[in-house]
Design an enzyme around this catalytic site. Structure first.
Site, short mmCIF file in Angstrom:
data_model
loop_
_atom_site.label_atom_id
_atom_site.label_comp_id
_atom_site.label_asym_id
_atom_site.label_seq_id
_atom_site.Cartn_x
_atom_site.Cartn_y
_atom_site.Cartn_z
N ARG A 125 7.43 -6.85 -60.86
CA ARG A 125 7.22 -7.75 -59.72
C ARG A 125 5.91 -8.48 -59.94
O ARG A 125 4.91 -7.86 -60.33
CB ARG A 125 7.16 -6.97 -58.40
CG ARG A 125 6.74 -7.83 -57.22
CD ARG A 125 6.88 -7.13 -55.90
NE ARG A 125 8.29 -6.92 -55.57
CZ ARG A 125 8.71 -6.36 -54.43
NH1 ARG A 125 7.82 -5.98 -53.53
NH2 ARG A 125 9.99 -6.20 -54.20
N HIS A 182 14.88 -12.34 -56.21
CA HIS A 182 14.76 -10.88 -56.14
C HIS A 182 16.18 -10.33 -56.37
O HIS A 182 16.84 -9.86 -55.45
CB HIS A 182 14.21 -10.49 -54.77
CG HIS A 182 13.82 -9.06 -54.60
ND1 HIS A 182 14.14 -8.07 -55.52
CD2 HIS A 182 13.10 -8.44 -53.62
CE1 HIS A 182 13.64 -6.91 -55.09
NE2 HIS A 182 13.02 -7.11 -53.95
N ARG A 239 10.05 -0.07 -51.30
CA ARG A 239 11.46 0.19 -51.67
C ARG A 239 11.76 -0.11 -53.14
O ARG A 239 12.39 0.71 -53.83
CB ARG A 239 12.41 -0.68 -50.81
CG ARG A 239 12.74 -0.09 -49.48
CD ARG A 239 12.90 -1.19 -48.47
NE ARG A 239 11.60 -1.83 -48.28
CZ ARG A 239 10.70 -1.39 -47.41
NH1 ARG A 239 10.97 -0.40 -46.62
NH2 ARG A 239 9.50 -1.97 -47.32
N THR A 240 11.38 -1.26 -53.62
CA THR A 240 11.85 -1.66 -54.95
C THR A 240 11.27 -0.75 -56.02
O THR A 240 12.00 -0.20 -56.86
CB THR A 240 11.49 -3.13 -55.22
OG1 THR A 240 11.91 -3.90 -54.09
CG2 THR A 240 12.17 -3.64 -56.46
N LYS A 291 -8.97 -7.25 -66.58
CA LYS A 291 -9.96 -7.70 -67.58
C LYS A 291 -9.60 -9.05 -68.15
O LYS A 291 -10.24 -9.54 -69.07
CB LYS A 291 -10.01 -6.68 -68.73
CG LYS A 291 -10.35 -5.27 -68.32
CD LYS A 291 -10.26 -4.37 -69.56
CE LYS A 291 -10.04 -2.93 -69.19
NZ LYS A 291 -9.55 -2.13 -70.32
N1 CP Z 1 13.00 -5.19 -50.06
C1 CP Z 1 11.88 -5.05 -50.81
O1 CP Z 1 11.70 -5.71 -51.83
O2 CP Z 1 11.00 -4.13 -50.31
P1 CP Z 1 9.61 -3.78 -50.98
O3 CP Z 1 8.74 -5.01 -50.90
O4 CP Z 1 9.07 -2.63 -50.18
O5 CP Z 1 9.87 -3.42 -52.41
#
Ligand code: CP
Length: 310
Positions: free
Chosen positions: A103, A131, A53-54, A82
């Protein structure tokens, strides 16, 4: 908001958040009016951990704003494999792009990245810490369904220890008046002390802890279900013992209010039975849709778009 980093939910004021939600609502009403807003701009997505999703909603958001994207979906496809440092990776990618969504499994990685980047860094999840764009998604969903983000009883259920979406949502919802939290978890997965001592207590936020979801379901306005975060456990036996601590079923939902709003950041494993998906209280796929629109609003504002202001 132009040029700002978003590392954790407190980085934007309540007024800035209201503006983002209002812009997201305008985009949802008439997406075709926003297709040129980021023409010529580039979003980099640096994902050192898996995501559906993100990452894809960030990329879809930028493409729908007329911009372009580049990046990697796993670190072994980059020079991280590396031995390149995060600081050097960020300095490099900042030279190629206008905004970076990252991320990383390490808590604090987004803050570190922001110290090496002249371009805005958007934290797309740093370990078990925060998040914040999931929280934008959650707040927009709550605001749309409940008509408010204040005066709500919010049940946070599952892995409250490692679940970064829970930490960010707790921090964000504690800023609005009259919200009350019910923390539903096994003792091993309780919310970190810093949320209690540095977020809830200074703000005078009311909270209680329980281990059984059934005890409190009838009190809740929002039920925020979470996955037990397998990837953060040191010991697989503990994960196996705890992973099915809570499973929401239609039978349990009979105890809940008729206007309960069931949220989940997704992905889910077993914690919500698929039979719940067709219940009108299940809002987690609507949440997915809102995620892209609020990220469109975020990218547009951080890159300097001034339209649609009140
Ligand atoms: N909600 C969320 O962060 O989903 P993903 O891990 O799929 O990005």
């Amino acid at each position: 908001m132009k040029g700002k980093h978003l590392i954790e939910p407190g980085d934007f004021s309540i007024e800035e958040l209201d503006d983002l939600f209002s812009l997201a609502e305008k985009i949802m009403e008439n997406p075709s009016a926003f297709t040129e807003v980021c023409r010529g701009k580039i979003l980099a997505t640096l994902f050192f951990e898996p995501s559906t999703r993100t990452r894809l909603s960030f990329e879809a958001a930028m493409l729908r704003l007329g911009g372009s994207t580049l990046g990697f979906a796993e670190p072994n496809a980059s020079s991280t494999a590396k031995g390149e440092s995060l600081a050097d990776t960020i300095r490099t990618v900042a030279a190629y792009s206008d905004i970076i969504a990252m991320r990383n499994p390490k808590e604090g990685a987004a803050l570190l990245a922001s110290q090496y980047s002249e371009k805005p860094i958007i934290n797309a999840g740093d370990g078990g810490h925060h998040h914040p764009t999931q929280t934008l998604t959650d707040l927009l969903t709550i605001r749309t369904i409940k008509g408010t983000t204040s005066g709500l009883t919010i049940g946070l259920c599952g892995d409250l220890k490692f679940g970064r979406t829970v930490h960010s949502l707790a921090k964000a919802m504690a800023r609005y008046p009259g919200n009350r939290f019910v923390l539903i978890s096994p003792p091993e997965l309780e919310i970190p002390d810093y949320i209690i001592n540095r977020v809830f207590k200074p703000a005078g936020v009311s909270f209680s802890r329980v281990q059984q979801m059934e005890e409190v379901l009838g009190d809740l306005d929002i039920l925020y279900m979470t996955r037990v975060q397998k990837e953060r456990f040191f010991n697989e036996q503990d994960y196996i013992r705890l992973k099915d601590s809570y499973i929401l079923t239609l039978d349990k939902l009979r105890l809940a209010k008729k206007d309960l709003c069931v949220l989940h950041p997704l992905p889910r494993v077993n914690e919500i039975a698929p039979e719940v998906d067709s219940d009108p209280r299940a809002a987690y796929f609507l949440q997915v849709q809102f995620g892209m629109f609020v990220r469109m609003a975020l990218i547009a504002r951080v890159l300097g778009y001034e339209g649609g202001k009140k």
